[in-house]
Design a protein around this motif. Structure first.
Motif, PDB file in Angstrom:
ATOM      1  N   GLY A 169       1.043 -60.474 -39.061  1.00  0.00           N
ATOM      2  CA  GLY A 169       0.583 -59.109 -39.295  1.00  0.00           C
ATOM      3  C   GLY A 169       0.675 -58.258 -38.048  1.00  0.00           C
ATOM      4  O   GLY A 169       1.389 -58.584 -37.099  1.00  0.00           O
ATOM      5  N   ALA A 170      -0.080 -57.183 -38.040  1.00  0.00           N
ATOM      6  CA  ALA A 170      -0.036 -56.192 -36.961  1.00  0.00           C
ATOM      7  C   ALA A 170      -1.229 -56.337 -36.028  1.00  0.00           C
ATOM      8  O   ALA A 170      -2.260 -56.890 -36.399  1.00  0.00           O
ATOM      9  N   VAL A 171      -1.058 -55.836 -34.818  1.00  0.00           N
ATOM     10  CA  VAL A 171      -2.158 -55.687 -33.860  1.00  0.00           C
ATOM     11  C   VAL A 171      -2.260 -54.195 -33.580  1.00  0.00           C
ATOM     12  O   VAL A 171      -1.313 -53.573 -33.100  1.00  0.00           O
ATOM     13  N   LEU A 172      -3.410 -53.601 -33.923  1.00  0.00           N
ATOM     14  CA  LEU A 172      -3.658 -52.179 -33.718  1.00  0.00           C
ATOM     15  C   LEU A 172      -4.967 -52.044 -32.955  1.00  0.00           C
ATOM     16  O   LEU A 172      -5.985 -52.570 -33.388  1.00  0.00           O
ATOM     17  N   GLY A 173      -4.930 -51.375 -31.814  1.00  0.00           N
ATOM     18  CA  GLY A 173      -6.157 -51.299 -31.035  1.00  0.00           C
ATOM     19  C   GLY A 173      -6.248 -50.055 -30.174  1.00  0.00           C
ATOM     20  O   GLY A 173      -5.260 -49.343 -29.957  1.00  0.00           O
ATOM     21  N   ILE A 174      -7.476 -49.810 -29.704  1.00  0.00           N
ATOM     22  CA  ILE A 174      -7.739 -48.714 -28.775  1.00  0.00           C
ATOM     23  C   ILE A 174      -8.691 -49.221 -27.698  1.00  0.00           C
ATOM     24  O   ILE A 174      -9.389 -50.213 -27.878  1.00  0.00           O
ATOM     25  N   GLY A 175      -8.687 -48.523 -26.581  1.00  0.00           N
ATOM     26  CA  GLY A 175      -9.597 -48.889 -25.511  1.00  0.00           C
ATOM     27  C   GLY A 175      -9.530 -47.896 -24.379  1.00  0.00           C
ATOM     28  O   GLY A 175      -8.801 -46.901 -24.428  1.00  0.00           O
ATOM     29  N   VAL A 176     -10.287 -48.206 -23.344  1.00  0.00           N
ATOM     30  CA  VAL A 176     -10.293 -47.376 -22.141  1.00  0.00           C
ATOM     31  C   VAL A 176     -10.529 -48.299 -20.946  1.00  0.00           C
ATOM     32  O   VAL A 176     -11.286 -49.265 -21.032  1.00  0.00           O
ATOM     33  N   SER A 177      -9.823 -48.026 -19.853  1.00  0.00           N
ATOM     34  CA  SER A 177     -10.030 -48.788 -18.618  1.00  0.00           C
ATOM     35  C   SER A 177     -10.299 -47.805 -17.487  1.00  0.00           C
ATOM     36  O   SER A 177      -9.854 -46.658 -17.506  1.00  0.00           O
ATOM     37  N   HIS A 178     -11.051 -48.279 -16.504  1.00  0.00           N
ATOM     38  CA  HIS A 178     -11.405 -47.445 -15.350  1.00  0.00           C
ATOM     39  C   HIS A 178     -11.124 -48.238 -14.082  1.00  0.00           C
ATOM     40  O   HIS A 178     -11.538 -49.393 -13.951  1.00  0.00           O
ATOM     41  N   LYS A 179     -10.418 -47.600 -13.148  1.00  0.00           N
ATOM     42  CA  LYS A 179     -10.070 -48.242 -11.884  1.00  0.00           C
ATOM     43  C   LYS A 179     -11.215 -48.085 -10.892  1.00  0.00           C
ATOM     44  O   LYS A 179     -11.721 -46.989 -10.677  1.00  0.00           O
ATOM     45  N   LYS A 230      -0.970 -41.935 -15.037  1.00  0.00           N
ATOM     46  CA  LYS A 230      -1.837 -41.635 -13.895  1.00  0.00           C
ATOM     47  C   LYS A 230      -3.281 -41.463 -14.334  1.00  0.00           C
ATOM     48  O   LYS A 230      -3.567 -41.215 -15.484  1.00  0.00           O
ATOM     49  N   GLY A 231      -4.174 -41.583 -13.343  1.00  0.00           N
ATOM     50  CA  GLY A 231      -5.587 -41.347 -13.587  1.00  0.00           C
ATOM     51  C   GLY A 231      -6.417 -42.596 -13.362  1.00  0.00           C
ATOM     52  O   GLY A 231      -5.957 -43.714 -13.569  1.00  0.00           O
ATOM     53  N   LYS A 232      -7.656 -42.393 -12.917  1.00  0.00           N
ATOM     54  CA  LYS A 232      -8.576 -43.518 -12.711  1.00  0.00           C
ATOM     55  C   LYS A 232      -9.094 -44.055 -14.038  1.00  0.00           C
ATOM     56  O   LYS A 232      -9.270 -45.247 -14.208  1.00  0.00           O
ATOM     57  N   THR A 233      -9.377 -43.165 -14.975  1.00  0.00           N
ATOM     58  CA  THR A 233      -9.838 -43.565 -16.300  1.00  0.00           C
ATOM     59  C   THR A 233      -8.709 -43.321 -17.286  1.00  0.00           C
ATOM     60  O   THR A 233      -8.223 -42.202 -17.413  1.00  0.00           O
ATOM     61  N   LYS A 234      -8.272 -44.405 -17.961  1.00  0.00           N
ATOM     62  CA  LYS A 234      -7.126 -44.306 -18.857  1.00  0.00           C
ATOM     63  C   LYS A 234      -7.469 -44.802 -20.259  1.00  0.00           C
ATOM     64  O   LYS A 234      -7.807 -45.971 -20.433  1.00  0.00           O
ATOM     65  N   PRO A 235      -7.373 -43.935 -21.252  1.00  0.00           N
ATOM     66  CA  PRO A 235      -7.435 -44.427 -22.638  1.00  0.00           C
ATOM     67  C   PRO A 235      -6.102 -45.091 -22.964  1.00  0.00           C
ATOM     68  O   PRO A 235      -5.078 -44.767 -22.352  1.00  0.00           O
ATOM     69  N   PHE A 236      -6.094 -46.029 -23.898  1.00  0.00           N
ATOM     70  CA  PHE A 236      -4.841 -46.675 -24.261  1.00  0.00           C
ATOM     71  C   PHE A 236      -4.843 -47.102 -25.723  1.00  0.00           C
ATOM     72  O   PHE A 236      -5.882 -47.192 -26.364  1.00  0.00           O
ATOM     73  N   LEU A 237      -3.635 -47.335 -26.228  1.00  0.00           N
ATOM     74  CA  LEU A 237      -3.398 -47.853 -27.578  1.00  0.00           C
ATOM     75  C   LEU A 237      -2.712 -49.204 -27.462  1.00  0.00           C
ATOM     76  O   LEU A 237      -1.855 -49.390 -26.596  1.00  0.00           O
TER      77      LEU A 237
END
Length: 108
Positions: A56-66, A21-28
């Motif tokens: 190999g691997a995919v490692l990432g971070i980010g944030v999205s906003h609705k 839940k939430g309008k702004t979501k951090p993610f991995l």
């Protein structure tokens, strides 16, 4: 110093892990990639000297906003390879890729 330019065709698959839940979501981002060697620059040598497959691997971070029905976001990924790219080495020459993405998603 010679620079090798190796062109791999890659496919990434990863899971985006975020709070429900939430309008702004951090993610991995967590997952894997696989690649096939398409070409090598002529200054370095022939394709035979290099491994055809890279994984190999995919490692990432980010944030999205609705925003209404749509989303805006930013993310960065790091893709370290698990295998050596040069056949004559013992795992000393590996690929590391960094990607950055700014996006705007429109829900249809």
């Amino acid at each position: 110093v010679e620079t090798a330019r190796l062109n791999y065709i890659t496919a990434n698959t990863y899971a985006k892990i975020s709070p429900p839940k939430g309008k702004t979501k951090p993610f991995l981002n967590l997952g894997f990639f696989a690649g096939y060697l398409a070409s090598v620059n002529k200054l370095v040598g022939s394709k035979k000297e290099f491994k055809k497959f890279n994984f190999g691997a995919v490692l990432g971070i980010g944030v999205s906003h609705k925003i209404g029905r749509n989303h805006i976001g930013i993310e960065g990924n790091y893709l370290p390879s698990f295998n050596a790219l040069l056949k004559s080495t013992n795992g000393l020459i590996k690929d590391q890729t960094f990607t950055a993405k700014l996006y705007y998603g429109i829900k249809l």
